[in-house]
Design an enzyme around this catalytic site. Structure first.
Site, PDB file in Angstrom:
ATOM      1  CG  HIS A  35      -1.994  -1.326   0.929  1.00  0.00           C
ATOM      2  ND1 HIS A  35      -2.987  -1.251   0.065  1.00  0.00           N
ATOM      3  CD2 HIS A  35      -1.879  -2.252   2.168  1.00  0.00           C
ATOM      4  CE1 HIS A  35      -3.535  -2.068   0.137  1.00  0.00           C
ATOM      5  NE2 HIS A  35      -3.131  -2.692   1.199  1.00  0.00           N
ATOM      6  CE  LYS A  67      -5.874  -6.555  -2.913  1.00  0.00           C
ATOM      7  NZ  LYS A  67      -4.276  -5.891  -2.031  1.00  0.00           N
ATOM      8  NE  ARG A 106     -12.130   0.667  -5.895  1.00  0.00           N
ATOM      9  CZ  ARG A 106     -10.631   1.457  -4.816  1.00  0.00           C
ATOM     10  NH1 ARG A 106      -9.981   0.810  -4.935  1.00  0.00           N
ATOM     11  NH2 ARG A 106     -11.086   2.116  -3.786  1.00  0.00           N
ATOM     12  CG  HIS A 138      -6.828  -4.532   6.908  1.00  0.00           C
ATOM     13  ND1 HIS A 138      -6.532  -5.098   5.862  1.00  0.00           N
ATOM     14  CD2 HIS A 138      -8.518  -4.427   6.826  1.00  0.00           C
ATOM     15  CE1 HIS A 138      -8.859  -5.258   5.288  1.00  0.00           C
ATOM     16  NE2 HIS A 138      -9.206  -4.627   6.005  1.00  0.00           N
TER      17      HIS A 138
END
Length: 147
Positions: A35, A67, A106, A138
């Site tokens: 991330h 993903k 996305r 997370h």
């Protein structure tokens, strides 16, 4: 009988070598790998950013399903660690004190089989994280700053 066994051994050796950098990482290290991209990698065209960064950071890999989404935060890791010092919301997640630059990736379409094609959206949002031992582990989502 030797050839099939040698092929299996080679396949296993290659698979273990590919996983070697991932197996020993902590949840915080995995969070950073998946991330945090600071500063934002700029040599990539926007429409290819997600595909390239997801592959480069070993979030996606050949032979594995795509993903559905992933968010890259373009800020120092300390900005995300600062979220863990904030009061958690009703669901137990912590938000960054300030909005951060990020790229939301996305998956295009519903097919999760490679090749994976993503759309990228540049945002400036607060980031919600789950924390463990004072570190983010997370990324739970993002939300726009209040106006």
């Amino acid at each position: 009988m030797q050839a099939p066994m040698a092929g299996w051994a080679l396949c296993m050796a290659l698979m273990l070598a590919a996983l070697a950098g991932v197996v020993g990482e902590s949840r915080y290290q995995k969070f950073l790998r998946q991330h945090v991209v600071e500063p934002q990698t700029s040599e990539l065209a926007e429409h290819r950013y997600c595909e390239m960064m997801l592959a480069r950071r070993r979030v996606t890999a050949p032979g594995r399903p795509c993903k559905p989404s992933n968010t890259f935060v373009h800020a120092p890791a300390k900005e995300l660690v600062a979220a863990c010092t904030q009061e958690p919301d009703a669901t137990g997640f912590h938000s960054t004190p300030a909005p951060l630059g990020l790229t939301a990736c996305r998956l295009r379409g519903r097919d999760t089989r490679p090749p994976c094609a993503y759309r990228a959206l540049q945002l400036h949002h607060h980031v919600r994280v789950a924390c463990q031992g004072g570190l983010p582990v997370h990324l739970a989502g993002t939300h726009a700053p209040l106006q």
